[in-house]
Design an enzyme around this catalytic site. Structure first.
Site, PDB file in Angstrom:
ATOM      1  N   GLY A   1       0.804  -1.217   0.000  1.00 55.08           N
ATOM      2  CA  GLY A   1       0.000   0.000   0.000  1.00 55.08           C
ATOM      3  C   GLY A   1       0.833   1.261   0.000  1.00 55.08           C
ATOM      4  N   GLU A   2       0.135   2.380  -0.134  1.00 51.61           N
ATOM      5  CA  GLU A   2       0.790   3.681  -0.208  1.00 51.61           C
ATOM      6  C   GLU A   2       0.780   4.370   1.161  1.00 51.61           C
ATOM      7  OE1 GLU A   2       2.458   5.080  -2.560  1.00 51.61           O
ATOM      8  OE2 GLU A   2       2.121   3.726  -4.231  1.00 51.61           O
TER       9      GLU A   2
ATOM     10  N   ALA B   1      -8.680   1.672   5.748  1.00 53.64           N
ATOM     11  CA  ALA B   1      -7.533   1.329   4.912  1.00 53.64           C
ATOM     12  C   ALA B   1      -6.963  -0.006   5.381  1.00 53.64           C
ATOM     13  CB  ALA B   1      -6.461   2.420   5.007  1.00 53.64           C
TER      14      ALA B   1
ATOM     15  N   ALA C   1      -7.072  -0.122   9.409  1.00 50.90           N
ATOM     16  CA  ALA C   1      -7.256   1.110  10.192  1.00 50.90           C
ATOM     17  C   ALA C   1      -8.631   1.670   9.855  1.00 50.90           C
ATOM     18  CB  ALA C   1      -6.157   2.120   9.861  1.00 50.90           C
TER      19      ALA C   1
ATOM     20  N   CYS D   1      -3.529   6.735   0.636  1.00 49.68           N
ATOM     21  CA  CYS D   1      -3.444   5.473  -0.112  1.00 49.68           C
ATOM     22  C   CYS D   1      -3.143   5.700  -1.591  1.00 49.68           C
ATOM     23  CB  CYS D   1      -4.715   4.644   0.049  1.00 49.68           C
ATOM     24  SG  CYS D   1      -5.114   4.274   1.773  1.00 49.68           S
TER      25      CYS D   1
END
Length: 224
Positions: free
Chosen positions: A84-85, A149, A164, A180
């Site tokens: 993920g980002e 997320a 989260a 994200c």
């Protein structure tokens, strides 16, 4: 051969924690994972907690999604090994870190991500809210706003990191990033739909949904 019911039950230790610095929680996860890689027979774990304000970057994530200069920033930032980002953690956001041995469930990472989404979707349903998935993206949305997320890391089929859920956080910190890496879909929190909601009340719903989705028996650990 007759298997006892007790032998078939998957136990999961629950650690219900309060506010914990990100780095401390990260080291704890790595320790739990290493123990289970060494001994896969150890019980699974679910940690629930909140973090002080912090930004985290997934492995290989693009720092261009930060809207501030890393070299001159005033915010805590960690690059981690999850997928993920960039994302933001802060009080009012309920974070779940499952340390699960997927060999007991399903050795499929896409399946696991969908199960984590299902946990959140069931929690939203408790409040009469309909959580959505978006094809090709990971997470849970409410009316086009991302409220949960998800980012994971798996080693030898043992999981770490997790989800989260924005329950009632100060959303200001999200304005300093492209959450994200998705620029065209805003983030949201449950408090927008349910004024007065707290992480304390949502915890029990997370535990119940997690129990149902993964078919486990929760054993609560008391930590001093």
């Amino acid at each position: 051969m007759i298997h006892s019911k007790e032998a078939q039950v998957k136990r999961c230790l629950l650690y219900n924690k309060g506010l914990m610095p990100y780095q401390e929680a990260h080291e704890w996860q790595k320790s739990l994972l290493a123990e289970r890689v060494h001994n896969p027979h150890l019980d699974d774990v679910l940690i629930l907690l909140e973090h002080p304000p912090v930004y985290t970057l997934g492995q290989g994530s693009n720092s261009e999604f930060l809207k501030f200069d890393i070299a001159q920033n005033q915010f805590a930032i960690y690059r981690t090994e999850r997928g993920g980002e960039v994302t933001y953690h802060c009080p009012g956001q309920l974070v779940g870190y499952p340390i699960l041995n997927l060999q007991r469930y399903c050795k499929d990472l896409h399946w696991y991500l969908r199960q984590l989404e299902e946990v959140i979707i069931r929690v939203l349903a408790v409040y009469g809210l309909s959580g959505d998935r978006i094809p090709s993206l990971t997470g849970v949305w409410l009316e086009g706003r991302k409220v949960a997320a998800i980012g994971i890391k798996v080693s030898r089929w043992i999981t770490m990191h997790g989800f989260a859920l924005n329950v009632c956080p100060d959303m200001t910190g999200f304005g300093r990033i492209v959450p994200c890496g998705i620029a065209d879909k805003p983030v949201g929190s449950l408090a927008e739909w349910i004024p007065g909601i707290t992480c304390a009340e949502v915890r029990s719903h997370i535990v119940q949904a997690f129990t149902e989705v993964f078919g486990i028996e929760i054993v609560e650990e008391i930590m001093k």
